[in-house]
Write an enzyme that holds these catalytic residues in place. Sequence first.
Site, PDB file in Angstrom:
ATOM      1  N   GLY A   1       0.880  -1.142  -0.055  1.00 32.65           N
ATOM      2  CA  GLY A   1       0.482   0.151  -0.622  1.00 32.65           C
ATOM      3  C   GLY A   1       1.206   1.305  -0.133  1.00 32.65           C
ATOM      4  O   GLY A   1       0.724   2.283   0.042  1.00 32.65           O
TER       5      GLY A   1
ATOM      6  N   THR B   1       1.474   2.806  -2.695  1.00 31.40           N
ATOM      7  CA  THR B   1       1.868   4.041  -2.864  1.00 31.40           C
ATOM      8  C   THR B   1       0.270   4.592  -3.269  1.00 31.40           C
ATOM      9  O   THR B   1      -0.056   6.331  -2.766  1.00 31.40           O
ATOM     10  CB  THR B   1       0.999   3.895  -4.879  1.00 31.40           C
ATOM     11  OG1 THR B   1       1.758   2.695  -5.039  1.00 31.40           O
ATOM     12  CG2 THR B   1       0.602   4.870  -5.444  1.00 31.40           C
TER      13      THR B   1
ATOM     14  N   HIS C   1      12.249   1.228   1.406  1.00 29.73           N
ATOM     15  CA  HIS C   1      11.591   0.156   0.992  1.00 29.73           C
ATOM     16  C   HIS C   1      13.020  -1.197   2.222  1.00 29.73           C
ATOM     17  O   HIS C   1      12.598  -1.811   2.456  1.00 29.73           O
ATOM     18  CB  HIS C   1      11.559  -0.837   0.161  1.00 29.73           C
ATOM     19  CG  HIS C   1      10.141  -0.672  -0.266  1.00 29.73           C
ATOM     20  ND1 HIS C   1       9.173  -0.084   0.144  1.00 29.73           N
ATOM     21  CD2 HIS C   1       9.977  -1.378  -2.341  1.00 29.73           C
ATOM     22  CE1 HIS C   1       7.811  -0.234  -1.486  1.00 29.73           C
ATOM     23  NE2 HIS C   1       8.385  -0.220  -2.564  1.00 29.73           N
TER      24      HIS C   1
ATOM     25  N   ARG D   1       1.149  -5.255   5.346  1.00 28.85           N
ATOM     26  CA  ARG D   1      -0.511  -5.719   4.746  1.00 28.85           C
ATOM     27  C   ARG D   1      -1.232  -7.101   5.078  1.00 28.85           C
ATOM     28  O   ARG D   1       0.545  -7.946   4.742  1.00 28.85           O
ATOM     29  CB  ARG D   1      -0.759  -5.586   3.097  1.00 28.85           C
ATOM     30  CG  ARG D   1      -2.177  -5.349   2.281  1.00 28.85           C
ATOM     31  CD  ARG D   1      -1.782  -5.346   0.911  1.00 28.85           C
ATOM     32  NE  ARG D   1      -3.164  -5.914   0.112  1.00 28.85           N
ATOM     33  CZ  ARG D   1      -3.339  -5.557  -1.243  1.00 28.85           C
ATOM     34  NH1 ARG D   1      -1.928  -5.130  -1.925  1.00 28.85           N
ATOM     35  NH2 ARG D   1      -3.771  -5.873  -1.644  1.00 28.85           N
TER      36      ARG D   1
ATOM     37  N   SER E   1      -0.134  -9.723  -4.963  1.00 29.45           N
ATOM     38  CA  SER E   1       0.005  -8.673  -5.364  1.00 29.45           C
ATOM     39  C   SER E   1       1.524  -8.846  -6.256  1.00 29.45           C
ATOM     40  O   SER E   1       0.946  -7.911  -7.347  1.00 29.45           O
ATOM     41  CB  SER E   1      -0.153  -7.096  -4.507  1.00 29.45           C
ATOM     42  OG  SER E   1      -0.090  -6.032  -5.079  1.00 29.45           O
TER      43      SER E   1
ATOM     44  N   TYR F   1      -2.933  -1.794   5.789  1.00 25.81           N
ATOM     45  CA  TYR F   1      -3.749  -1.755   4.629  1.00 25.81           C
ATOM     46  C   TYR F   1      -5.135  -1.907   4.922  1.00 25.81           C
ATOM     47  O   TYR F   1      -5.822  -0.694   4.472  1.00 25.81           O
ATOM     48  CB  TYR F   1      -3.262  -2.422   4.013  1.00 25.81           C
ATOM     49  CG  TYR F   1      -3.790  -2.083   2.496  1.00 25.81           C
ATOM     50  CD1 TYR F   1      -3.527  -1.152   1.746  1.00 25.81           C
ATOM     51  CD2 TYR F   1      -4.583  -3.817   2.015  1.00 25.81           C
ATOM     52  CE1 TYR F   1      -3.405  -1.115   0.542  1.00 25.81           C
ATOM     53  CE2 TYR F   1      -4.780  -2.839   0.294  1.00 25.81           C
ATOM     54  CZ  TYR F   1      -4.894  -2.333   0.009  1.00 25.81           C
ATOM     55  OH  TYR F   1      -5.341  -1.877  -1.318  1.00 25.81           O
TER      56      TYR F   1
HETATM   57  P1  A3P Z   1      -2.968  -5.165  -5.658  1.00 17.71           P
HETATM   58  O1  A3P Z   1      -1.965  -5.762  -6.147  1.00 17.71           O
HETATM   59  O2  A3P Z   1      -3.639  -6.084  -4.984  1.00 17.71           O
HETATM   60  O3  A3P Z   1      -4.217  -4.903  -6.689  1.00 17.71           O
HETATM   61  P2  A3P Z   1       2.156  -0.632  -3.036  1.00 17.71           P
HETATM   62  O4  A3P Z   1       1.911   0.700  -3.734  1.00 17.71           O
HETATM   63  O5  A3P Z   1       2.217  -1.018  -2.236  1.00 17.71           O
HETATM   64  O6  A3P Z   1       3.449  -1.333  -4.645  1.00 17.71           O
HETATM   65  O7  A3P Z   1       0.574  -1.539  -3.760  1.00 17.71           O
HETATM   66  C1  A3P Z   1       0.130  -1.790  -4.192  1.00 17.71           C
HETATM   67  C2  A3P Z   1      -0.376  -1.918  -4.124  1.00 17.71           C
HETATM   68  O8  A3P Z   1      -1.744  -1.252  -3.204  1.00 17.71           O
HETATM   69  C3  A3P Z   1      -1.784  -2.391  -5.602  1.00 17.71           C
HETATM   70  O9  A3P Z   1      -3.026  -4.537  -4.567  1.00 17.71           O
HETATM   71  C4  A3P Z   1      -2.460  -1.899  -6.293  1.00 17.71           C
HETATM   72  O10 A3P Z   1      -3.666  -2.393  -6.131  1.00 17.71           O
HETATM   73  C5  A3P Z   1      -3.266  -0.952  -4.432  1.00 17.71           C
HETATM   74  N1  A3P Z   1      -3.426   0.644  -4.169  1.00 17.71           N
HETATM   75  C6  A3P Z   1      -2.886   1.023  -5.059  1.00 17.71           C
HETATM   76  N2  A3P Z   1      -2.983   2.540  -5.046  1.00 17.71           N
HETATM   77  C7  A3P Z   1      -3.905   2.456  -3.995  1.00 17.71           C
HETATM   78  C8  A3P Z   1      -4.893   2.839  -2.872  1.00 17.71           C
HETATM   79  N3  A3P Z   1      -5.167   4.797  -3.778  1.00 17.71           N
HETATM   80  N4  A3P Z   1      -5.910   2.642  -2.526  1.00 17.71           N
HETATM   81  C9  A3P Z   1      -5.659   1.623  -1.891  1.00 17.71           C
HETATM   82  N5  A3P Z   1      -5.435   0.860  -2.521  1.00 17.71           N
HETATM   83  C10 A3P Z   1      -4.499   1.147  -2.999  1.00 17.71           C
END
Ligand code: A3P
Length: 311
Positions: free
Chosen positions: A61, A63, A119, A141, A149, A207
């Site tokens: 989560g 992003t 990270h 998460r 993911s 998350y």
């Molecule tokens: P999924 O692959 O399960 O859809 P990170 O940002 O750490 O790379 O994590 C990516 C995960 O966060 C992805 O999960 C993505 O879809 C989800 N994600 C991205 N933007 C988000 C938001 N605004 N709210 C909730 N989840 C989000």
Amino acid sequence: MEEAIETLPQHTCSWLKNRFTLYKHEDVWNSKDFLEGKLLAQQRFKADPSDIFLCSFPKTGTTWLKALVFAIITREKFNESTSPLLNTLPHDCILFLEKDLEKIEENRKNSFFPPINTHIHYHSLPKSIITSNCKIVYIYRNMKDVLVSYYHFARQIVKLQIEDAPFEEAFDEFCKGILNFGPYWDHILGYWKASLEKPEIFLFMKYEDMKKYPTTNVKKLAEFIGHPFTIEEEKAGVIENIIKLCSFENLSNLEVNKSGNHQAGKTQVIENRLFFRKAEDEEWKNYFTEEMIEKIDKLIDEKLGATGLVL
Ligand code: A3P
């Protein structure tokens, strides 16, 4: 540096058709570019006590957290119709310690200290971050959803279709801790143990809880990073507007996040859309066999049972 990296233990991921190689350093697996970034940060980065770090394992989560923090700290300058988040990937709004060191250093020369994302495992953080007692927001998460993911993200980065990237093999490697920044449980444990010693500088955010209780969590986040909402702001619906602006539905439908690209290091370009996939809870149920569930539940219990963190 490159030569030294080549002497480290290596693993080429066969489930990714040998298109992705990991290097083991300080008990963590990393791709070469992330490892170079970590080593450079360890050598050069000097933390300021006012720095705030957003620490996360990939796919937990990050992003979303970056979008929320950016919206919170810039809310006096921008609102939901003028925010740079409308045309900029959140990763380009909040910089990444392993990837953006030069830009971070440039900011500091101008006495600008916005939150920084990383990270890097706690035990490998540049020492000045620890000695300066910088505040740390840690997002985590459900481990099974992180695996799913990561599976899709990694296979899409190396341009493989689902049928060419066996999930069972990705699962096995994940359970051995072999993935970029793996093992996941050690990442959590490092931050969690440190938080027991200095609870006041840590905010742990889950998350799934952020989704369930967004208002409470965004308020807590804003307070922790030193930008609390005023009563007037609360009454005016500022928190709800930030939640809406940073929601998956909103961000994933913006043109920039559908068709833009992100320069994720010297040579790697990642399509922005890969950071926004489904954002569903318990999607792992579509992927795991009974045997996998048993194995990973045992692993979670063994590795993280003592933390009391429910994954
Ligand atoms: P999924 O692959 O399960 O859809 P990170 O940002 O750490 O790379 O994590 C990516 C995960 O966060 C992805 O999960 C993505 O879809 C989800 N994600 C991205 N933007 C988000 C938001 N605004 N709210 C909730 N989840 C989000």
